[in-house]
Design a protein around this motif. Structure first.
Motif, PDB file in Angstrom:
ATOM      1  N   ALA A  91      35.143  64.204  55.425  1.00 33.07           N
ATOM      2  CA  ALA A  91      34.113  64.921  56.181  1.00 33.07           C
ATOM      3  C   ALA A  91      33.142  63.984  56.882  1.00 33.07           C
ATOM      4  CB  ALA A  91      33.363  65.868  55.260  1.00 33.07           C
ATOM      5  N   ARG A  92      32.795  62.867  56.242  1.00 30.17           N
ATOM      6  CA  ARG A  92      31.770  61.988  56.796  1.00 30.17           C
ATOM      7  C   ARG A  92      32.314  60.681  57.349  1.00 30.17           C
ATOM      8  NH1 ARG A  92      26.771  62.503  52.410  1.00 30.17           N
ATOM      9  NH2 ARG A  92      26.502  64.776  52.589  1.00 30.17           N
ATOM     10  N   GLN A  93      33.540  60.321  56.968  1.00 28.85           N
ATOM     11  CA  GLN A  93      34.086  59.036  57.400  1.00 28.85           C
ATOM     12  C   GLN A  93      35.602  59.034  57.280  1.00 28.85           C
ATOM     13  OE1 GLN A  93      32.175  56.349  54.640  1.00 28.85           O
ATOM     14  NE2 GLN A  93      33.571  56.843  52.967  1.00 28.85           N
ATOM     15  N   ASP A  94      36.213  58.058  57.911  1.00 35.68           N
ATOM     16  CA  ASP A  94      37.649  57.814  57.771  1.00 35.68           C
ATOM     17  C   ASP A  94      37.835  56.476  57.058  1.00 35.68           C
ATOM     18  OD1 ASP A  94      37.989  60.080  59.300  1.00 35.68           O
ATOM     19  OD2 ASP A  94      38.507  59.002  61.138  1.00 35.68           O
ATOM     20  N   LYS A  95      38.911  56.370  56.299  1.00 43.00           N
ATOM     21  CA  LYS A  95      39.248  55.115  55.640  1.00 43.00           C
ATOM     22  C   LYS A  95      40.699  54.768  55.953  1.00 43.00           C
ATOM     23  CE  LYS A  95      36.225  55.759  51.601  1.00 43.00           C
ATOM     24  NZ  LYS A  95      36.185  55.825  50.117  1.00 43.00           N
ATOM     25  N   ILE A  96      40.957  53.494  56.166  1.00 41.05           N
ATOM     26  CA  ILE A  96      42.332  53.002  56.284  1.00 41.05           C
ATOM     27  C   ILE A  96      42.538  51.988  55.165  1.00 41.05           C
ATOM     28  CG2 ILE A  96      44.048  51.837  57.705  1.00 41.05           C
ATOM     29  CD1 ILE A  96      42.536  52.728  60.173  1.00 41.05           C
ATOM     30  N   ALA A  97      43.579  52.184  54.380  1.00 43.94           N
ATOM     31  CA  ALA A  97      43.867  51.287  53.262  1.00 43.94           C
ATOM     32  C   ALA A  97      45.233  50.643  53.457  1.00 43.94           C
ATOM     33  CB  ALA A  97      43.825  52.043  51.937  1.00 43.94           C
ATOM     34  N   LEU A  98      45.314  49.366  53.114  1.00 39.39           N
ATOM     35  CA  LEU A  98      46.557  48.595  53.199  1.00 39.39           C
ATOM     36  C   LEU A  98      47.013  48.301  51.779  1.00 39.39           C
ATOM     37  CD1 LEU A  98      48.314  47.336  55.450  1.00 39.39           C
ATOM     38  CD2 LEU A  98      47.000  45.230  55.164  1.00 39.39           C
TER      39      LEU A  98
ATOM     40  N   ASN B 136      54.006  62.065  69.210  1.00 39.16           N
ATOM     41  CA  ASN B 136      54.110  63.506  68.946  1.00 39.16           C
ATOM     42  C   ASN B 136      53.450  63.907  67.634  1.00 39.16           C
ATOM     43  OD1 ASN B 136      55.876  64.986  71.053  1.00 39.16           O
ATOM     44  ND2 ASN B 136      56.942  63.050  70.720  1.00 39.16           N
ATOM     45  N   ILE B 137      52.532  63.077  67.153  1.00 38.86           N
ATOM     46  CA  ILE B 137      51.775  63.437  65.953  1.00 38.86           C
ATOM     47  C   ILE B 137      50.288  63.340  66.262  1.00 38.86           C
ATOM     48  CG2 ILE B 137      53.537  62.726  64.275  1.00 38.86           C
ATOM     49  CD1 ILE B 137      52.108  60.095  63.943  1.00 38.86           C
ATOM     50  N   HIS B 138      49.493  64.072  65.490  1.00 37.42           N
ATOM     51  CA  HIS B 138      48.050  63.987  65.651  1.00 37.42           C
ATOM     52  C   HIS B 138      47.563  62.613  65.218  1.00 37.42           C
ATOM     53  CE1 HIS B 138      47.402  68.062  66.813  1.00 37.42           C
ATOM     54  NE2 HIS B 138      47.781  68.581  65.662  1.00 37.42           N
ATOM     55  N   HIS B 139      46.624  62.069  65.959  1.00 34.85           N
ATOM     56  CA  HIS B 139      45.952  60.848  65.547  1.00 34.85           C
ATOM     57  C   HIS B 139      44.903  61.221  64.498  1.00 34.85           C
ATOM     58  CE1 HIS B 139      47.149  59.102  69.738  1.00 34.85           C
ATOM     59  NE2 HIS B 139      48.173  59.278  68.921  1.00 34.85           N
ATOM     60  N   PRO B 140      44.382  60.267  63.744  1.00 36.19           N
ATOM     61  CA  PRO B 140      43.446  60.613  62.660  1.00 36.19           C
ATOM     62  C   PRO B 140      42.286  61.508  63.094  1.00 36.19           C
ATOM     63  CG  PRO B 140      44.117  58.332  62.443  1.00 36.19           C
ATOM     64  CD  PRO B 140      44.720  58.821  63.733  1.00 36.19           C
ATOM     65  N   SER B 141      41.753  61.285  64.293  1.00 35.30           N
ATOM     66  CA  SER B 141      40.605  62.084  64.746  1.00 35.30           C
ATOM     67  C   SER B 141      40.946  63.554  64.924  1.00 35.30           C
ATOM     68  CB  SER B 141      40.066  61.520  66.064  1.00 35.30           C
ATOM     69  OG  SER B 141      41.061  61.564  67.079  1.00 35.30           O
ATOM     70  N   LYS B 142      42.235  63.873  64.979  1.00 34.76           N
ATOM     71  CA  LYS B 142      42.665  65.266  65.163  1.00 34.76           C
ATOM     72  C   LYS B 142      43.201  65.894  63.878  1.00 34.76           C
ATOM     73  CE  LYS B 142      41.794  65.151  69.591  1.00 34.76           C
ATOM     74  NZ  LYS B 142      40.645  65.916  70.146  1.00 34.76           N
ATOM     75  N   LEU B 143      43.254  65.119  62.805  1.00 34.87           N
ATOM     76  CA  LEU B 143      43.760  65.658  61.535  1.00 34.87           C
ATOM     77  C   LEU B 143      42.688  66.461  60.817  1.00 34.87           C
ATOM     78  CD1 LEU B 143      45.765  62.601  60.143  1.00 34.87           C
ATOM     79  CD2 LEU B 143      46.710  64.736  61.034  1.00 34.87           C
TER      80      LEU B 143
ATOM     81  N   ILE C 209      36.464  50.991  56.427  1.00 34.31           N
ATOM     82  CA  ILE C 209      35.754  52.263  56.576  1.00 34.31           C
ATOM     83  C   ILE C 209      35.266  52.409  58.013  1.00 34.31           C
ATOM     84  CG2 ILE C 209      33.780  53.642  55.800  1.00 34.31           C
ATOM     85  CD1 ILE C 209      33.932  52.167  53.120  1.00 34.31           C
ATOM     86  N   PHE C 210      35.414  53.640  58.547  1.00 33.46           N
ATOM     87  CA  PHE C 210      35.044  53.911  59.933  1.00 33.46           C
ATOM     88  C   PHE C 210      34.202  55.177  60.020  1.00 33.46           C
ATOM     89  CE2 PHE C 210      39.046  51.690  59.761  1.00 33.46           C
ATOM     90  CZ  PHE C 210      38.915  50.696  60.718  1.00 33.46           C
ATOM     91  N   GLN C 211      33.421  55.266  61.076  1.00 27.78           N
ATOM     92  CA  GLN C 211      32.707  56.502  61.342  1.00 27.78           C
ATOM     93  C   GLN C 211      33.710  57.625  61.539  1.00 27.78           C
ATOM     94  OE1 GLN C 211      30.081  56.078  64.685  1.00 27.78           O
ATOM     95  NE2 GLN C 211      28.913  54.397  63.774  1.00 27.78           N
ATOM     96  N   LYS C 212      33.310  58.819  61.236  1.00 23.27           N
ATOM     97  CA  LYS C 212      34.186  59.974  61.378  1.00 23.27           C
ATOM     98  C   LYS C 212      34.769  60.046  62.784  1.00 23.27           C
ATOM     99  CE  LYS C 212      36.008  64.018  60.683  1.00 23.27           C
ATOM    100  NZ  LYS C 212      37.332  64.035  60.071  1.00 23.27           N
ATOM    101  N   GLY C 213      36.103  60.110  62.875  1.00 27.67           N
ATOM    102  CA  GLY C 213      36.778  60.238  64.163  1.00 27.67           C
ATOM    103  C   GLY C 213      36.905  58.956  64.950  1.00 27.67           C
ATOM    104  N   LYS C 214      36.573  57.797  64.344  1.00 27.47           N
ATOM    105  CA  LYS C 214      36.580  56.531  65.065  1.00 27.47           C
ATOM    106  C   LYS C 214      37.660  55.565  64.561  1.00 27.47           C
ATOM    107  CE  LYS C 214      32.945  57.635  67.525  1.00 27.47           C
ATOM    108  NZ  LYS C 214      33.050  57.891  68.981  1.00 27.47           N
ATOM    109  N   SER C 215      38.672  56.073  63.893  1.00 30.53           N
ATOM    110  CA  SER C 215      39.683  55.184  63.306  1.00 30.53           C
ATOM    111  C   SER C 215      41.000  55.149  64.071  1.00 30.53           C
ATOM    112  CB  SER C 215      39.961  55.606  61.853  1.00 30.53           C
ATOM    113  OG  SER C 215      40.524  56.906  61.813  1.00 30.53           O
TER     114      SER C 215
END
Length: 237
Positions: free
Chosen positions: A181-188, A106-113, A144-150
């Motif tokens: 705007a250009r990419q997504d990042k996931i950090a641990l 019930n939450i937006h995934h990163p590509s929808k944020l 690091i991921f392409q925009k909307g691909k994480s």
């Protein structure tokens, strides 16, 4: 509101009952119910199949080793904040597998944020801030991921966290996905940056879990605070 921007839809009372495995009493009161009440000392009847059928629908929740909290950093609030981190808000704390899926679905995934949003999942009572006492001496691995691909990697990261899939799981604080705007990042995020062996183990395991082929770097929070974008990787995997 931040919650309204994150949540796709509100959970209904019926869905809440299903999530928490609590069912309302089917008896609504009245004379008919009173007639069904057993007398003191009476043993309820019913055939074996009926009793087994009733027992089969009672599901026990699957508790996680740790409770976790989702946090959201509203991009529109960040532009107005007086201090870094003041716009971060806790969204939901969960402690069972069922609760995780109920909120995740019930939450937006990163590509929808919205661009600029930061969405965190941290162990309960650890705030996703450098200043948090548990995070203060730690650091972070970043992919690091392409925009909307994480989306898929974010889900796999969450499952690895709550499923305790890291050999050095006690070192884990949480994870964050940054939507830009250009990419997504996931950090641990981890606790003790000076424990090189533990950090390298976490970084290598994370890459394997995500099937991530690029080199990733580990930056110490203290370096990031002092040098900002000039901070260099302390470790690589």
């Amino acid at each position: 509101m931040a919650v309204e921007e994150v949540l796709n839809s509100a959970t209904t009372e019926e869905e809440t009952n299903a999530i928490t495995n609590t069912n309302p009493n089917p008896r609504s009161g009245g004379a008919a119910d009173e007639e069904d009440e057993p007398e003191e000392g009476e043993i309820l009847g019913g055939d074996e199949d009926s009793r087994q059928s009733t027992a089969a629908v009672v599901h026990q929740p699957h508790p996680l080793e740790h409770s976790w909290t989702f946090w959201f950093d509203n991009p529109s609030a960040k532009s107005k904040q007086a201090a870094w981190g003041s716009s971060i808000r806790p969204i939901y704390t969960f402690s069972t597998v069922e609760e995780f899926w109920s909120i995740y679905n019930n939450i937006h995934h990163p590509s929808k944020l919205t661009v600029g949003a930061d969405f965190h999942c941290f162990k309960y009572k650890i705030e996703p801030k450098w200043e948090d006492p548990i995070c203060a001496n730690g650091g972070k691995w970043t992919t690091i991921f392409q925009k909307g691909k994480s989306d898929t990697s974010w889900l796999y990261t969450l499952l690895a966290l709550i499923g305790e899939q890291f050999d050095n799981g006690d070192e884990i604080c949480g994870a964050v996905v940054n939507v830009r705007a250009r990419q997504d990042k996931i950090a641990l995020w981890t606790k003790n940056a000076s424990n090189e062996a533990a950090q390298l183990s976490i970084g290598k395991q994370w890459k394997e879990l995500l099937d991530y082929n690029e080199t990733i770097g580990f930056i110490i929070h203290e370096d990031a605070k002092k040098l900002d974008r000039g901070a260099k990787d302390r470790y690589k995997a």
